[in-house]
Design an enzyme around this catalytic site. Structure first.
Site, PDB file in Angstrom:
ATOM      1  N   SER A   1     -10.873  -1.016   3.429  1.00 26.78           N
ATOM      2  CA  SER A   1     -10.229  -1.088   4.793  1.00 26.78           C
ATOM      3  C   SER A   1      -9.747   0.307   5.348  1.00 26.78           C
ATOM      4  O   SER A   1      -9.242   1.083   4.742  1.00 26.78           O
ATOM      5  CB  SER A   1      -8.833  -2.031   4.673  1.00 26.78           C
ATOM      6  OG  SER A   1      -9.518  -3.255   4.191  1.00 26.78           O
TER       7      SER A   1
ATOM      8  N   GLU B   1      -4.724   3.233   6.494  1.00 27.65           N
ATOM      9  CA  GLU B   1      -4.686   3.140   4.884  1.00 27.65           C
ATOM     10  C   GLU B   1      -5.530   4.290   4.334  1.00 27.65           C
ATOM     11  O   GLU B   1      -5.227   4.659   3.367  1.00 27.65           O
ATOM     12  CB  GLU B   1      -5.557   1.853   4.686  1.00 27.65           C
ATOM     13  CG  GLU B   1      -5.286   1.538   2.873  1.00 27.65           C
ATOM     14  CD  GLU B   1      -5.617  -0.030   2.595  1.00 27.65           C
ATOM     15  OE1 GLU B   1      -5.300  -0.776   3.573  1.00 27.65           O
ATOM     16  OE2 GLU B   1      -6.046   0.092   1.606  1.00 27.65           O
TER      17      GLU B   1
ATOM     18  N   ARG C   1       0.818  -1.056  -0.015  1.00 29.54           N
ATOM     19  CA  ARG C   1      -0.093   0.100  -0.198  1.00 29.54           C
ATOM     20  C   ARG C   1       0.804   1.216   0.084  1.00 29.54           C
ATOM     21  O   ARG C   1       0.366   2.265   0.482  1.00 29.54           O
ATOM     22  CB  ARG C   1      -0.855   0.087   1.304  1.00 29.54           C
ATOM     23  CG  ARG C   1      -1.764  -1.153   1.095  1.00 29.54           C
ATOM     24  CD  ARG C   1      -2.856  -1.055   0.055  1.00 29.54           C
ATOM     25  NE  ARG C   1      -3.688  -2.310   0.212  1.00 29.54           N
ATOM     26  CZ  ARG C   1      -3.166  -3.454  -0.649  1.00 29.54           C
ATOM     27  NH1 ARG C   1      -2.230  -3.469  -1.167  1.00 29.54           N
ATOM     28  NH2 ARG C   1      -4.112  -4.521  -0.286  1.00 29.54           N
TER      29      ARG C   1
END
Ligand SMILES: Cc1cc2nc3c(=O)[nH]c(=O)nc-3n(C[C@H](O)[C@H](O)[C@H](O)COP(=O)(O)OP(=O)(O)OC[C@H]3O[C@@H](n4cnc5c(N)ncnc54)[C@H](O)[C@@H]3O)c2cc1C
Length: 317
Positions: free
Chosen positions: A231, A306, A180
């Site tokens: 998420s 995130e 990520r």
């Protein structure tokens, strides 16, 4: 007073130089999957790479605080909106190369359009991205992925617009992808275009794989149309080097059922924070802070967001 002048001067300069108009006071909640966010001083939707270049370069030249966003599927906007200019990148277009295994997409192309484009040509390699909302630009920026694969695995090259206005083609290695993460998170470059290396396959098999992955998602995620940005936290790395699902840690730490105002932990998966209608960024951030506190207290693990919070004011891109 000084700030208003900057905003007004910028708007009139841009509107004079192009035949496009800027919106004032646009509610950012309309551009975020979270449906949260106050008014931006200025908002512009760039429908082509040429529009994108023009407005980014003018913002930089005039020193106007600005942010380039894609589909708003990984963002939490501030309740106070954004002081400066929000540029939504909708520059969309895809071409395939003569050798037929490379596709090139403008950065505002919806990711699902790129996945569909590849499937329709019998090109395999992108199926894991099926069902991830947003744009190609957002996917490269955050190295979006699922089922153990990430955008960086299939990226061949990218065309970047640098801070000084230069445009550079870089290979995937230069983007320093990790979980990520890409180097774009620490630089102010704007991704203009991306080339993806795929492989020849069978359309029927590709579509079957996409359907399997979409079905898996449908089981795990809240109902379609729910207001949340995927998420909330990244899966942390444990001392043995393996990643642990943040959802599991949150569940063990008693996250299920927690809420703050109209923001709540989704009952089916503790790593989703959903806006039940009327949640504020303040609600979400208070809930996220409590979730982090609980996981740290129980496991000594500091969860990292995130989802990206874009503050209304402060140093801008
Ligand atoms: C239902 C749902 C499911 C999801 N599932 C997944 C999943 O399985 N895996 C996953 O990784 N993510 C997932 N996400 C999160 C999100 O979809 C991805 O992070 C997506 O790639 C974000 O793209 P975007 O265009 O919406 O970016 P935005 O949210 O608009 O922006 C995110 C960041 O990217 C930057 N950015 C965007 N475009 C550019 C550009 N052209 N140049 C430079 N910077 C840019 C922005 O400045 C911002 O900081 C999910 C989200 C939702 C709502």
């Amino acid at each position: 007073m000084k700030k208003m002048n900057t905003i007004d001067d910028f708007a009139s300069q841009f509107e004079r130089a192009s035949d496009k108009s800027l919106r004032r006071g646009e509610l950012l909640s309309a551009h975020a999957f979270f449906r949260i966010g106050g008014p931006a001083d200025l908002y512009f939707q760039a429908d082509s790479l040429s529009d994108l270049r023009t407005i980014v370069l003018l913002s930089r030249k005039t020193g106007l605080r600005h942010a380039v966003i894609g589909g708003g599927s990984n963002l939490l906007f501030d309740d106070d909106g954004y002081r400066g200019l929000v540029i939504q990148n909708a520059a969309s277009g895809i071409v395939d190369s003569p050798n037929a295994t490379l596709i090139e997409a403008d950065s505002g192309t919806p990711l699902e359009a790129a996945v569909e484009f590849a499937a329709a040509r019998g090109l395999t390699g992108m199926e894991f991205l099926a069902g991830i909302p947003g744009t190609v630009g957002g996917a490269v920026y955050g190295n979006a992925g699922a089922f153990g694969r990430s955008t960086g695995d299939i990226l061949e090259y990218a065309l970047l617009l640098g801070w000084d206005g230069s445009e550079t083609h870089v290979t995937a290695g230069a983007l320093e992808f990790s979980y990520r993460h890409s180097v774009l998170k620490s630089r102010r470059d704007v991704l203009l275009r991306a080339g993806f290396r795929l492989a020849l396959g069978e359309e029927r098999e590709i579509r079957a794989k996409m359907a399997d992955e979409l079905a898996l998602r449908a089981r795990r995620h809240p109902v379609r149309g729910a207001a949340y940005p995927g998420s909330y936290f990244k899966n942390p790395v444990l001392s043995d080097g393996c990643r642990q699902a943040a959802g599991y840690l949150l569940e063990q730490a008693g996250a299920r059922g927690l809420r703050s105002g109209r923001a709540a932990v989704y009952s089916g998966h503790c790593n989703f924070i959903i806006n039940e209608g009327g949640a504020t960024a303040r609600d979400v951030r208070a809930l996220a802070a409590e979730l982090k506190r609980r996981v740290f207290e129980k496991f000594g693990i500091a969860l990292e967001e995130e989802v990206i919070f874009l503050p209304a004011a402060g140093p801008g891109a």
